[in-house]
Design a protein around this motif. Structure first.
Motif, PDB file in Angstrom:
ATOM      1  N   PHE A 172       0.550  -0.792   0.083  1.00  0.00           N
ATOM      2  CA  PHE A 172       0.106   0.014  -0.110  1.00  0.00           C
ATOM      3  C   PHE A 172       0.761   0.956  -0.105  1.00  0.00           C
ATOM      4  CE2 PHE A 172      -2.456  -3.235   1.439  1.00  0.00           C
ATOM      5  CZ  PHE A 172      -3.908  -3.157   1.086  1.00  0.00           C
ATOM      6  N   GLU A 173       0.729   2.073  -0.560  1.00  0.00           N
ATOM      7  CA  GLU A 173       1.458   3.561  -0.687  1.00  0.00           C
ATOM      8  C   GLU A 173       0.742   4.315   0.603  1.00  0.00           C
ATOM      9  OE1 GLU A 173       1.529   3.355  -5.220  1.00  0.00           O
ATOM     10  OE2 GLU A 173      -0.646   3.311  -4.537  1.00  0.00           O
ATOM     11  N   GLN A 174       1.792   5.955   0.555  1.00  0.00           N
ATOM     12  CA  GLN A 174       1.706   6.439   0.855  1.00  0.00           C
ATOM     13  C   GLN A 174       1.068   7.489  -0.128  1.00  0.00           C
ATOM     14  OE1 GLN A 174       1.174   7.033   4.003  1.00  0.00           O
ATOM     15  NE2 GLN A 174       2.356   4.724   3.965  1.00  0.00           N
ATOM     16  N   PRO A 175       0.225   8.945   0.203  1.00  0.00           N
ATOM     17  CA  PRO A 175       0.032   9.733  -0.867  1.00  0.00           C
ATOM     18  C   PRO A 175       1.502  10.409  -1.664  1.00  0.00           C
ATOM     19  CG  PRO A 175      -1.177  10.320   1.065  1.00  0.00           C
ATOM     20  CD  PRO A 175      -0.347   9.001   1.272  1.00  0.00           C
ATOM     21  N   GLU A 176       2.477  10.454  -0.762  1.00  0.00           N
ATOM     22  CA  GLU A 176       3.096  10.678  -1.271  1.00  0.00           C
ATOM     23  C   GLU A 176       4.345  10.197  -2.724  1.00  0.00           C
ATOM     24  OE1 GLU A 176       2.542  11.132   1.551  1.00  0.00           O
ATOM     25  OE2 GLU A 176       2.750  13.169   1.875  1.00  0.00           O
ATOM     26  N   GLN A 177       3.982   9.357  -2.454  1.00  0.00           N
ATOM     27  CA  GLN A 177       4.509   8.062  -2.896  1.00  0.00           C
ATOM     28  C   GLN A 177       4.629   7.636  -4.111  1.00  0.00           C
ATOM     29  OE1 GLN A 177       4.479   3.978  -0.396  1.00  0.00           O
ATOM     30  NE2 GLN A 177       6.851   4.102  -0.241  1.00  0.00           N
ATOM     31  N   ALA A 178       2.542   7.928  -3.791  1.00  0.00           N
ATOM     32  CA  ALA A 178       1.638   7.325  -5.386  1.00  0.00           C
ATOM     33  C   ALA A 178       1.878   8.556  -6.428  1.00  0.00           C
ATOM     34  CB  ALA A 178       0.309   6.973  -4.754  1.00  0.00           C
ATOM     35  N   VAL A 179       2.190   9.419  -5.637  1.00  0.00           N
ATOM     36  CA  VAL A 179       1.708  10.994  -6.938  1.00  0.00           C
ATOM     37  C   VAL A 179       3.080  11.188  -7.583  1.00  0.00           C
ATOM     38  CG1 VAL A 179       1.628  13.359  -6.387  1.00  0.00           C
ATOM     39  CG2 VAL A 179      -0.272  12.268  -5.124  1.00  0.00           C
ATOM     40  N   ASP A 180       4.074  10.920  -6.527  1.00  0.00           N
ATOM     41  CA  ASP A 180       5.723  10.652  -7.293  1.00  0.00           C
ATOM     42  C   ASP A 180       5.489   9.371  -8.174  1.00  0.00           C
ATOM     43  OD1 ASP A 180       5.881  13.195  -6.101  1.00  0.00           O
ATOM     44  OD2 ASP A 180       7.164  11.717  -3.925  1.00  0.00           O
TER      45      ASP A 180
END
Ligand code: HEC
Ligand code: HEC
Ligand code: HEC
Ligand code: HEC
Ligand code: HEC
Length: 474
Positions: free
Chosen positions: A327-335
Motif C-alpha cells: 500500500f502506498e503513501q499519498p506522496e509515494q503514489a503521486v511521485d
C-alpha cells in the motif's frame, strides 16, 4: 456361507428395500442425488475446460452442490429406517416381506446395479472432496469470496511482483500439517465473516504466519549473492514547478560469498532472535545474534528494565513485510504517477495539490467526483489560463488520483493511508532502525551499527539533476 444362502439373503434385502423404499423421504433422496449428480458432472466438465473466476459459482459448485448430493444420499436410508420404525411400532411390519415379482437372474442384476451405483457415488463424493479442497487453495476463493474483507490485499497483490504466486504459497506453504492448520483457522475465519466479527483492518503482522524458511525460501535462495543494487528514487518538490528530486543509493544487499556472508542479506543469514512487546513489532528490546559460534546479546542501552514479551526468530518478513500487499503513501503514489507520466508535471503545484487532495478525501461514493472538483477548483481559481489550455491534463490527473485513492483507502475495512507500512528501510516506519538505532549495545560495548555506509552508499540525495545519472547513461 454358500452362494445359495448368499443369494437368498440378498433376495430378502431386495424385498425389504422394495417394500420399505416406497416412502416419500427415500424417493426424495433418490431424486436429489440423481439430479445433483448430473449437475455436478456437467459443472466439473465445464470448469475443466473453462475455470470460472467467479467465486460464488465456485462456492456453489465445489461446496453447496456436493453438500446437497451427500444430503440426498443420506436421506435414502433414513427414509427406510423411518418407515421400518413406524411400521414396527404399529405392529404392521410384515415378516417375511411380501414377495416381489422377480424375473430370472434379477438378484444378480440388482447386485451389479447396486455395486455400480455405489461405486459411482463414491467416485462423485471423492472427487467432490478433492476438488473442494483444491478450490480452497485458489486465488478466486482466497481473494474474492469474502470480497469486502480481502479486497485490499487482493488488489494490492495483483499489482505486485508476486501476482503470479498463489496466496497459499506464501500463507500456507507445502506439507499437510500446515494445510490442516490453515483449514481449521479458515473455518474460524469464515464464521467471523458470517458474523461480521472480524477485525477491521485485518491485524498485521499476521499471527502465526509460517516461517519464511518454508515459504519464501521455496523460491528465493537467500544465499544467492546479490552484490550491490542501485536504487533510484524520484520524488518531486512541493513547489510551483514540481521540481524533480532524485536520490540514488547503492544498496549493499550482499549474500553468501567465498569470503563469508556480506551485506544486508549475508549478515542476516545468521540466527537472530529479538524480544518485542507490541503486536506490530515496532518496538524491539534485546536482540540476540549468532556471530560465528558465539551468541551476542544487544540490550537496549539506558532502559530501566529489560523488555518482556514475545521472542521471535527474525526471518525475511521482518524486513520484507509487504512483499505482495504493497500500500502506498499519498506522496509515494503521486511521485510515481508523475514519473510514469500519468500526472503531468506541467501543471503548476500539481504534486502538492494532489497529495493534499488525496489526504483530505475520506473515500466512499463520489470520491472520483470530489477529487475532480478539488483539482478543477484549484486551477480555475488560481491558474485560469492553464486550466483553459490544459483542461484535459487536469481531468487526467483527477482520474489518476481516483485510482490511487481506490487502491489504498477502504473505509469499510477502516484501512487508510499508513495502516500498513513497510519495514524495508527507514522511511515509512523506523524499519531497520528498530535495531540499528545505535542504542542496542552488547556487554562488550558493541552496537548494532547505525552507520549509513553499512547499508548503502548514498550517491545522490534529493538532487535535481544528479551527475551520476548522466554518467550511468540513465
Ligand atoms: C509473496 C507472498 C504473499 C502472497 C503471494 C500473498 N501474501 Fe498475503 N501476506 C504476505 C505477508 C508477508 C503478509 C504480512 C505478514 C506480516 O507482516 O506478518 C501478508 C498479509 C496478508 C493479510 C493480512 C493483512 C495485511 O495486509 O497485512 C491478508 C488478509 C493477506 N495477506 C491475504 C492474502 C491473499 C488473499 C492473497 C492472495 C490473493 C495473498 N495474501 C497473497 C505474503 C503474501
Ligand atoms: C512461488 C514462488 C515465490 C514465493 C513463495 C515467494 N516469491 Fe518472491 N518472487 C517470486 C517471483 C517470481 C518474483 C518476481 C521476480 C521478477 O519479477 O523478476 C519475486 C520477487 C520478489 C522480490 C522482488 C520484488 C520486486 O518488487 O522487485 C522480493 C523482495 C521477494 N520476491 C520476496 C519474497 C518474500 C519475502 C516471500 C515470502 C513472504 C516471497 N518472495 C515468496 C517468487 C516467489
Ligand atoms: C535485514 C533485512 C532483510 C532480510 C532479513 C531479508 N532481506 Fe531481502 N532485501 C533486503 C533489502 C534492503 C533489499 C533491497 C531492496 C531494494 O532493492 O529496494 C532486499 C532485496 C531482496 C530481493 C531482491 C533482490 C534483487 O537483487 O533483485 C529479494 C528477492 C529478497 N530480498 C528476498 C529475501 C528473502 C527470500 C529473504 C529471507 C530469506 C530476505 N530477502 C531477507 C532486506 C532484507
Ligand atoms: C531485529 C533486529 C534487526 C533489524 C530489524 C535489522 N537488523 Fe541488521 N543487524 C542486526 C544484527 C543483530 C546485526 C549483527 C550485528 C553484529 O555484527 O554483531 C545486523 C547486521 C546488519 C548489517 C551488517 C553490518 C556490518 O557492520 O557489517 C547490515 C548491512 C544490516 N544489518 C542491514 C539491515 C537492514 C538494511 C535492515 C532493514 C531492512 C536491518 N538490518 C534490520 C539486527 C537487525
Ligand atoms: C541498517 C541499514 C541502514 C542504515 C544504517 C541506514 N539506512 Fe538508509 N536505507 C536503508 C534501506 C534498506 C533503505 C531503503 C531502500 C529502498 O527503499 O529500496 C534506505 C533508504 C534511504 C534513503 C532513501 C529514502 C527514500 O525513500 O527516499 C535515504 C536518503 C537514506 N536511506 C539515508 C540514510 C542515512 C543518511 C543514513 C545514516 C544516518 C542511513 N540511511 C542509514 C538502510 C539503512
Amino acid at each position: 456361507m454358500s452362494p445359495i444362502e448368499n443369494s437368498s439373503r440378498l433376495l430378502r434385502w431386495t424385498r425389504a428395500a422394495a417394500f420399505l423404499g416406497r416412502n416419500a423421504l427415500t424417493l426424495l433422496g433418490a431424486i436429489i442425488t440423481t439430479s445433483t449428480a448430473f449437475t455436478l458432472i456437467v459443472f466439473w466438465m465445464s470448469s475443466a475446460f473453462r475455470p470460472s473466476q467467479n467465486p460464488y459459482q465456485g462456492l456453489l459448485g465445489f461446496f453447496l452442490l456436493p453438500g446437497v448430493f451427500a444430503f440426498g444420499l443420506a436421506l435414502m436410508p433414513i427414509g427406510l429406517w423411518f418407515r421400518r420404525h413406524k411400521l414396527k411400532k404399529a405392529g404392521e411390519l410384515p415378516d417375511p416381506y411380501p414377495e416381489v415379482d422377480l424375473p430370472a437372474g434379477f438378484v444378480k442384476k440388482v447386485l451389479f446395479a447396486f455395486g455400480g451405483l455405489t461405486l459411482v457415488n463414491v467416485v462423485i463424493l471423492g472427487y467432490a472432496t478433492y476438488s473442494g479442497v483444491h478450490y480452497m487453495d485458489s486465488q478466486a476463493f482466497c481473494g474474492k469470496t469474502c470480497h469486502t474483507v480481502m479486497a485490499p490485499e487482493y488488489n494490492a497483490y495483483q499489482r505486485s511482483a508476486h501476482s503470479r504466486v498463489t496466496c497459499v504459497q506464501c500463507h500456507i506453504g507445502p506439507g499437510a500439517s500446515w494445510a490442516v492448520k490453515a483449514k481449521i483457522s479458515g473455518t474460524r475465519q469464515l464464521f467471523a465473516v458470517g458474523l461480521g466479527t472480524y477485525s477491521r483492518p485485518i491485524l498485521s503482522p499476521v499471527r502465526e504466519l509460517r516461517p519464511a524458511r518454508d515459504t519464501c525460501e521455496q523460491c528465493h535462495w537467500p544465499e544467492k549473492f546479490h552484490d550491490q543494487r542501485i536504487v533510484v528514487k524520484k520524488k518531486y518538490a512541493d513547489d510551483e514547478a514540481n521540481t524533480p528530486l532524485t536520490t540514488i543509493l547503492a544498496l549493499k544487499v550482499g549474500g553468501r560469498t567465498a569470503a563469508g556472508p556480506t551485506g544486508i542479506h549475508g549478515r542476516h543469514l545468521q540466527e537472530t532472535t529479538y524480544v518485542t512487546k507490541d503486536h506490530t513489532r515496532q518496538e524491539i528490546g534485546a536482540v540476540t545474534y549468532r556471530d560465528g559460534k558465539e551468541l551476542v546479546t544487544y540490550e537496549v542501552a539506558g532502559a530501566k528494565e529489560p523488555m518482556k514479551g514475545e521472542v521471535r526468530t527474525m526471518d525475511c518478513v521482518d524486513c520484507h513485510n509487504r512483499p505482495s500487499h504493497i500500500f502506498e503513501q499519498p506522496e509515494q503514489a503521486v511521485d510515481r504517477a508523475i514519473t510514469e507520466g500519468r500526472i503531468s508535471r506541467e501543471l503548476p503545484f500539481i504534486r502538492k495539490t494532489s497529495v493534499a487532495a488525496l489526504k483530505a478525501e475520506l473515500g466512499g461514493p463520489g470520491t472520483a467526483e470530489r477529487l475532480n472538483a478539488t483539482l478543477t477548483k484549484f486551477y480555475q481559481e488560481g491558474y485560469a489560463e492553464v486550466f483553459r489550455k490544459s483542461r484535459n491534463l487536469v481531468e487526467a490527473a483527477a482520474v489518476e488520483l481516483a485510482a490511487i485513492h481506490a487502491r489504498n483507502v477502504y473505509p469499510e475495512m477502516k484501512l487508510t493511508w499508513g495502516t500498513y507500512r513497510s519495514n524495508l528501510g527507514h522511511e515509512e516506519t523506523p524499519g531497520c532502525f528498530r535495531c540499528h538505532d545505535g542504542n542496542h549495545t552488547s556487554a562488550s560495548g558493541k552496537t548494532i551499527t547505525p552507520e549509513c555506509d553499512a547499508c548503502h552508499t548514498i550517491m545522490a540525495q534529493d538532487e535535481e539533476n544528479p551527475k551520476i545519472l548522466a554518467d550511468l547513461g540513465m
